[in-house]
Design an enzyme around this catalytic site. Structure first.
Site, mmCIF file in Angstrom:
data_model
loop_
_atom_site.group_PDB
_atom_site.id
_atom_site.type_symbol
_atom_site.label_atom_id
_atom_site.label_comp_id
_atom_site.label_asym_id
_atom_site.label_seq_id
_atom_site.Cartn_x
_atom_site.Cartn_y
_atom_site.Cartn_z
ATOM 1 N N ASP A 1 -10.995 -5.965 8.191
ATOM 2 C CA ASP A 1 -10.206 -5.824 6.964
ATOM 3 C C ASP A 1 -8.740 -6.185 7.173
ATOM 4 O OD1 ASP A 1 -10.364 -5.303 4.220
ATOM 5 O OD2 ASP A 1 -9.587 -3.281 4.451
ATOM 6 N N SER B 1 7.705 -9.777 -3.463
ATOM 7 C CA SER B 1 7.983 -8.848 -4.564
ATOM 8 C C SER B 1 7.078 -9.138 -5.756
ATOM 9 C CB SER B 1 9.451 -8.977 -4.985
ATOM 10 O OG SER B 1 9.742 -8.124 -6.076
ATOM 11 N N GLN C 1 -15.220 -11.450 1.611
ATOM 12 C CA GLN C 1 -14.501 -10.437 0.836
ATOM 13 C C GLN C 1 -13.794 -11.095 -0.342
ATOM 14 O OE1 GLN C 1 -10.549 -8.536 2.016
ATOM 15 N NE2 GLN C 1 -11.965 -6.902 2.591
#
Length: 300
Positions: free
Chosen positions: A216, A234, A289
């Site tokens: 992961d 951001s 994933q």
């Protein structure tokens, strides 16, 4: 005891579940990535919960899981296992991970944070084929992730420096390091060498659980690479949505494994990422994933 030995003890404590009742287990949460439970932790604990219900020692050969809610590291996780099948070779388990959320003066509310189906089967002789292991510089020629952080820490906001510099429980050496503060758009393909060098001799179930834990790291970020975005960007909201894994051959996490990762598409605020683990020329595991990747641009 060395600092790294303490990290290993914490990892082993993570996969040492407490049996609450028949087919129900409790796992302790640790701060691996912040206030939310690290997806790799839930994967590893769910695998261990399923393995504890097997009447025979069978390794996992595949798992498919969904991350349904963010978990709270201040609370334990309860794993409920359902025995779907026990055949002559294949055994299947369904695992549901639950936490209890306290809402003011009301009784705790049960929340499912993760659901997984896993299949187990003994190793047996049969037809064998695999592609060749990708060729990358060996780990001895590469800098460790922790050393690379020293190069970038000066660009990190003061409030984030302590967490940025925290040492991982898994030793990682990126093949081609990427600037996490000012990333450039590049082809979404990356590779890391990784190991847990003081793990020692462990049962195969723990080895597999900790490889799932390790899988992961970095994977969901692969889909960000083509966009010139990183976890430090951001306005980014990123999270794992699902995780599947197939185990092909035995391996030893004490020694270096190559984790080769790539992404072939991003769309609808999601990226699909793939990975392969290699050791000593052998393909030992395959990972896939899908990750959530929303980028909210601040209004001017």
């Amino acid at each position: 005891m060395s600092d790294y030995s303490q990290l290993i003890d914490e990892l082993l404590e993570t996969v040492a579940l407490i049996e609450v009742s028949t087919d129900v287990f409790e796992g302790k949460s640790h701060d691996y990535v912040g206030a939310r439970i690290f997806g790799g932790q839930v994967l590893a604990q769910a695998m261990m919960a399923a393995a504890h219900t097997l009447t025979e020692d069978k390794p996992c050969h595949s798992l498919h899981g969904y991350f349904l809610r963010g978990g709270d590291i201040t609370q334990p996780v309860i794993y409920q296992v359902r025995r779907l099948r026990d055949g002559r070779s294949l055994s299947a388990r369904e695992v549901t991970a639950i936490q209890y959320k306290q809402v003011r003066d009301k009784p705790p509310v049960e929340e499912v944070i993760f659901s997984m189906t896993a299949s187990f089967s003994p190793m047996e002789e049969g037809l064998e084929y695999q592609e060749n292991m990708p060729v990358y510089p060996p780990p001895e020629d590469l800098l460790a992730e922790q050393d690379l952080k020293e190069e970038y820490v000066g660009k990190v906001p003061e409030a984030l420096k302590a967490r940025f510099m925290r040492r991982r429980h898994v030793e990682i050496k990126p093949v081609k390091p990427r600037d996490p503060i000012h990333p450039e758009p590049i082809k979404p393909k990356q590779a890391n060498w990784l190991r847990i060098r003081e793990l020692g001799i462990q049962p195969q179930a723990i080895q597999q659980a900790l490889l799932a834990f390790s899988s992961d790291f970095y994977l969901v970020g692969t889909g960000l690479m083509s966009h010139g975005v990183s976890f430090m960007t951001s306005g980014l909201q990123a999270a794992s949505i699902d995780h599947s894994m197939h185990f092909h051959r035995t391996f030893d996490l004490n020694n270096w494994l190559l984790y080769d990762m790539w992404s072939d598409t991003t769309s609808n605020a999601k990226g699909l990422n793939h990975g392969q683990f290699w050791q000593d020329g052998k393909l030992v595991a395959t990972v896939q994933q899908e990750g959530l990747m929303r980028l909210r641009v601040p209004k001017s």
